[in-house]
Write a protein that holds these residues in place. Structure first.
Motif, PDB file in Angstrom:
ATOM      1  N   LEU A 105       0.828  -1.207   0.000  1.00 12.22           N
ATOM      2  CA  LEU A 105       0.000   0.000   0.000  1.00 12.22           C
ATOM      3  C   LEU A 105       0.859   1.252   0.000  1.00 12.22           C
ATOM      4  O   LEU A 105       0.542   2.237  -0.689  1.00 12.22           O
ATOM      5  CB  LEU A 105      -0.938  -0.026   1.215  1.00 12.22           C
ATOM      6  N   ASP A 106       1.951   1.240   0.778  1.00 11.69           N
ATOM      7  CA  ASP A 106       2.833   2.413   0.803  1.00 11.69           C
ATOM      8  C   ASP A 106       3.480   2.634  -0.565  1.00 11.69           C
ATOM      9  O   ASP A 106       3.572   3.776  -1.050  1.00 11.69           O
ATOM     10  CB  ASP A 106       3.917   2.220   1.870  1.00 11.69           C
ATOM     11  N   THR A 107       3.934   1.554  -1.180  1.00 13.60           N
ATOM     12  CA  THR A 107       4.539   1.682  -2.515  1.00 13.60           C
ATOM     13  C   THR A 107       3.532   2.189  -3.541  1.00 13.60           C
ATOM     14  O   THR A 107       3.840   3.059  -4.373  1.00 13.60           O
ATOM     15  CB  THR A 107       5.112   0.330  -2.968  1.00 13.60           C
ATOM     16  N   GLY A 108       2.301   1.639  -3.490  1.00 15.93           N
ATOM     17  CA  GLY A 108       1.266   2.107  -4.396  1.00 15.93           C
ATOM     18  C   GLY A 108       0.943   3.576  -4.186  1.00 15.93           C
ATOM     19  O   GLY A 108       0.758   4.334  -5.149  1.00 15.93           O
ATOM     20  N   ALA A 109       0.883   4.009  -2.915  1.00 13.96           N
ATOM     21  CA  ALA A 109       0.601   5.411  -2.626  1.00 13.96           C
ATOM     22  C   ALA A 109       1.717   6.309  -3.148  1.00 13.96           C
ATOM     23  O   ALA A 109       1.465   7.386  -3.712  1.00 13.96           O
ATOM     24  CB  ALA A 109       0.417   5.602  -1.124  1.00 13.96           C
ATOM     25  N   ASP A 110       2.972   5.885  -2.975  1.00 15.04           N
ATOM     26  CA  ASP A 110       4.095   6.683  -3.482  1.00 15.04           C
ATOM     27  C   ASP A 110       4.065   6.789  -5.002  1.00 15.04           C
ATOM     28  O   ASP A 110       4.381   7.846  -5.574  1.00 15.04           O
ATOM     29  CB  ASP A 110       5.420   6.063  -3.030  1.00 15.04           C
ATOM     30  N   ASN A 111       3.718   5.694  -5.667  1.00 15.69           N
ATOM     31  CA  ASN A 111       3.693   5.713  -7.131  1.00 15.69           C
ATOM     32  C   ASN A 111       2.529   6.538  -7.677  1.00 15.69           C
ATOM     33  O   ASN A 111       2.644   7.139  -8.757  1.00 15.69           O
ATOM     34  CB  ASN A 111       3.607   4.286  -7.676  1.00 15.69           C
ATOM     35  N   LEU A 112       1.413   6.556  -6.970  1.00 16.47           N
ATOM     36  CA  LEU A 112       0.237   7.283  -7.446  1.00 16.47           C
ATOM     37  C   LEU A 112       0.237   8.746  -7.021  1.00 16.47           C
ATOM     38  O   LEU A 112      -0.528   9.536  -7.573  1.00 16.47           O
ATOM     39  CB  LEU A 112      -1.042   6.596  -6.933  1.00 16.47           C
ATOM     40  N   ARG A 113       1.065   9.085  -6.046  1.00 14.43           N
ATOM     41  CA  ARG A 113       1.074  10.464  -5.552  1.00 14.43           C
ATOM     42  C   ARG A 113       1.540  11.411  -6.656  1.00 14.43           C
ATOM     43  O   ARG A 113       2.586  11.224  -7.268  1.00 14.43           O
ATOM     44  CB  ARG A 113       1.982  10.580  -4.330  1.00 14.43           C
ATOM     45  N   GLY A 114       0.739  12.445  -6.904  1.00 17.20           N
ATOM     46  CA  GLY A 114       1.072  13.436  -7.924  1.00 17.20           C
ATOM     47  C   GLY A 114       0.676  13.046  -9.332  1.00 17.20           C
ATOM     48  O   GLY A 114       0.901  13.805 -10.276  1.00 17.20           O
ATOM     49  N   ASN A 115       0.089  11.840  -9.514  1.00 18.71           N
ATOM     50  CA  ASN A 115      -0.307  11.373 -10.846  1.00 18.71           C
ATOM     51  C   ASN A 115      -1.821  11.358 -11.023  1.00 18.71           C
ATOM     52  O   ASN A 115      -2.333  10.670 -11.914  1.00 18.71           O
ATOM     53  CB  ASN A 115       0.251   9.969 -11.095  1.00 18.71           C
ATOM     54  N   GLY A 116      -2.529  12.107 -10.195  1.00 22.18           N
ATOM     55  CA  GLY A 116      -3.990  12.103 -10.299  1.00 22.18           C
ATOM     56  C   GLY A 116      -4.478  12.628 -11.634  1.00 22.18           C
ATOM     57  O   GLY A 116      -5.387  12.059 -12.249  1.00 22.18           O
ATOM     58  N   SER A 117      -3.863  13.721 -12.109  1.00 20.13           N
ATOM     59  CA  SER A 117      -4.281  14.288 -13.397  1.00 20.13           C
ATOM     60  C   SER A 117      -4.020  13.308 -14.534  1.00 20.13           C
ATOM     61  O   SER A 117      -4.858  13.138 -15.435  1.00 20.13           O
ATOM     62  CB  SER A 117      -3.548  15.602 -13.652  1.00 20.13           C
ATOM     63  N   ALA A 118      -2.852  12.654 -14.498  1.00 20.02           N
ATOM     64  CA  ALA A 118      -2.531  11.697 -15.564  1.00 20.02           C
ATOM     65  C   ALA A 118      -3.478  10.509 -15.552  1.00 20.02           C
ATOM     66  O   ALA A 118      -3.935  10.040 -16.600  1.00 20.02           O
ATOM     67  CB  ALA A 118      -1.079  11.223 -15.403  1.00 20.02           C
ATOM     68  N   ILE A 119      -3.805  10.022 -14.345  1.00 20.54           N
ATOM     69  CA  ILE A 119      -4.737   8.894 -14.245  1.00 20.54           C
ATOM     70  C   ILE A 119      -6.119   9.306 -14.735  1.00 20.54           C
ATOM     71  O   ILE A 119      -6.798   8.566 -15.455  1.00 20.54           O
ATOM     72  CB  ILE A 119      -4.785   8.383 -12.796  1.00 20.54           C
ATOM     73  N   ASN A 120      -6.540  10.519 -14.356  1.00 20.43           N
ATOM     74  CA  ASN A 120      -7.838  11.025 -14.807  1.00 20.43           C
ATOM     75  C   ASN A 120      -7.879  11.120 -16.323  1.00 20.43           C
ATOM     76  O   ASN A 120      -8.865  10.720 -16.968  1.00 20.43           O
ATOM     77  CB  ASN A 120      -8.095  12.387 -14.168  1.00 20.43           C
TER      78      ASN A 120
END
Length: 325
Positions: free
Chosen positions: A160-175
């Motif tokens: 979960l920590d690794t996933g959170a680090d990888n997704l942090r700051g990529n919300g716009s790209a994921i959207n």
């Protein structure tokens, strides 16, 4: 006498009413169909519960009877209800605490309708997941992922920590990715015929490759040999390409410096070509006879005397005598 007649008349009237009521009870048709459905369980279903089609009440449950591992539910359905003959039956729970009802989901739509006395087997029935079953599943999941399960060594927490680090700051790209995927889905939805046709053609192509597996392997091997040869001679190939590049540059410069002369020569070549086209008949005749002339010249050459020798018939050039009759 009058009292006795009155008694007789009363008895006859009572008997007539009883007889009429019996006939009405036997022959009267209330227009309802009796249907039996078998469920794996029927929690919250009671006599009097609604039977609905598209949320509209069309009947009610008459009887709920346990039958071993199944539950037999007897229902009445209005005769004009548009229920298909092969319909299933679903127990629907509008909310956690509300009474449940039986839904008949399949509509006739002009086909055969559900008959009186029809039986819906357990294979065509379904019941909602009970709350205690949901809680038990959640408890099992939490236990499996908890400190006594998958997270015993902190592996789940690290994930979960690794996933959170990888997704942090990529919300716009994921959207944006989700939006692009939605656009792709809409595009494919409007082109499903072309997509399926492409898939079918790829399937045929794959079948052809599978049917010619030996030839494909042979071609692949030959291509591999070509690439190995090119890889082994990559320095020579690189030098040749470099030389070719220099030569093409020089040719480009030559053409640029002599454009006028080249154009003049091309025009003259066009005139020469046109002349050859205009005399292509004579040229063809010459080309047909040239091999024979060369062979005759070769045969007429005397290597000992280094001379051409031949014989002429001069009489062929004399005029023919004129005869009269």
């Amino acid at each position: 006498m009058r009292l006795r007649l009155t008694r007789v008349t009363t008895v006859v009237l009572v008997l007539g009413l009883v007889f009429a009521a019996g006939l009405w009870w036997v022959f009267a048709d209330d227009g309802d169909k009796r249907v039996t459905a078998y469920f794996s369980l029927a929690v919250g279903v009671y006599p009097g519960s609604d039977v609905r089609v598209l949320g509209v009440r069309v009947g009610q449950v008459e009887q709920v009877t346990p039958r071993g591992e199944r539950v037999e539910v007897t229902m009445t359905v209005a005769a004009d209800a548009p229920v298909a003959a092969g319909t299933g039956a679903v127990v629907v729970a509008p909310s956690v605490v509300a009474d449940r009802y039986v839904q008949l989901p399949a509509l006739a739509r002009g086909g055969p309708r559900l008959a009186d006395g029809a039986v819906i087997p357990a294979e065509r029935t379904a019941t909602p997941v009970e709350l205690h079953e949901l809680y038990a599943s959640l408890d099992s999941l939490v236990t499996a992922l908890g400190p006594d399960g998958a997270n015993a060594d902190g592996a789940l927490s690290d994930l979960l920590d690794t996933g959170a680090d990888n997704l942090r700051g990529n919300g716009s790209a994921i959207n944006q990715t989700i939006r692009d995927f939605a656009d792709l889905t809409r595009t494919l939805s409007g082109s499903e015929d072309d997509l399926f046709a492409t898939i079918e053609e790829l399937a045929r192509f794959t079948d052809v490759l599978a049917g010619n597996d030996g030839q494909v392997r042979q071609v692949t091997g030959q291509l591999a040999q070509v690439w190995e040869t090119l890889s082994a001679d990559r320095e020579e190939l690189s030098a040749a390409l470099h030389t070719l590049g220099v030569a093409l540059g020089e040719i480009q410069g030559f053409i640029r410096d002599n454009r006028g002369a080249i154009q003049s020569n091309v025009d003259k070549l066009a005139a020469t070509t046109r002349l050859l086209v205009d005399h292509r008949g004579e040229l063809a005749e010459v080309l047909d006879g040239l091999p024979l002339a060369v062979e005759n010249a070769y045969n007429a050459f005397d290597p000992r005397s280094q001379t051409l020798q031949g014989r002429a018939n001069l009489f062929e050039y004399l005029p023919l005598p004129v005869t009269g009759g």
